[in-house]
Write an enzyme that holds these catalytic residues in place. Sequence first.
Site, PDB file in Angstrom:
ATOM      1  CG  HIS A 174     -43.849  74.877  43.599  1.00  0.00           C
ATOM      2  ND1 HIS A 174     -44.013  76.110  43.021  1.00  0.00           N
ATOM      3  CD2 HIS A 174     -43.687  73.999  42.569  1.00  0.00           C
ATOM      4  CE1 HIS A 174     -43.948  75.996  41.703  1.00  0.00           C
ATOM      5  NE2 HIS A 174     -43.755  74.721  41.412  1.00  0.00           N
ATOM      6  CB  CYS A 182     -45.169  74.772  37.985  1.00  0.00           C
ATOM      7  SG  CYS A 182     -43.409  74.598  38.296  1.00  0.00           S
ATOM      8  CG  ASP A 191     -43.238  77.908  45.785  1.00  0.00           C
ATOM      9  OD1 ASP A 191     -42.101  77.422  45.654  1.00  0.00           O
ATOM     10  OD2 ASP A 191     -44.048  78.000  44.848  1.00  0.00           O
TER      11      ASP A 191
END
Length: 276
Positions: free
Chosen positions: A245, A156, A213
């Site tokens: 995600h 991330c 995502d």
Amino acid sequence: MKEITRRKFIATAALTTGFALAVEPVLAKVISTDTKGLIAGAVKIPVKDGEIPAYRAQPEKGENFPIVLVIQEIFGVHEHIQDVVRRFAKLGYLAIAPELFIRQGDVSKLSNIDEIRPIVAKVPDAQVLSDLDATVDWAVKSAKGNPDRLGITGFCWGGRITWLYSAHNPQVKAGVAWYGRLVGNATELQPKHPIDIASELKVPVLGLYGGQDTGIPVDTVEQIREKLKSSSSKSEIIVYPDAPHAFFADYRPSYRETEAQDGWQRLQKWFKQYGV
């Protein structure tokens, strides 16, 4: 949450124990890696303005270990990131995850992601890159690391940093970026994004992204794939069509075991292919 002053930062910087408050409750599927056969725990990394905490793990025996920098998510170096560090150590690596937000605030004690984002937004890329340089230096001088076998991976927020550090440090042999943001507006703190460095990138980076995502649209993934074609880096992009995600985060509802395991195997192969 107040920003930590320099004096306070040096005196009180400490590593998170357990999971960050914002990620609780934690799923029962969470992977737990023991420390048998490892040296593992918190260390202090000397940086330009003091020290930052980090979590490190490496085999108990041996030396000249290949080094892997593990770059945190928005939630800091909490138990999940520490476990990933131990997973690398079980594979024979010296792995280390520096706490890169600590000057701006301790995100592990915040229970809401909306409180965390403003803290993380204050973190300058230049500070992060400098801290990672210092971490590599510590790994070589204090932990028997091999500077000629340096890799980086991040998740991330750390996925974006993986791209940027791979462009910043030519010593890096390979990087693996898990669903890191690729595009954005240039600011004083974040002057460049992965899309801006892609065509000049020399270090091979493997990008692992989710087709579902909602924060990283697939069209931005395709943009960087196109940019990478003109680089000499041999970088590659993998998109898992059904993954959201944070599909590697085994402590969160976003976890997708099949894609996570496939990505982990690809990471190991990528690092071996490029000498990490």
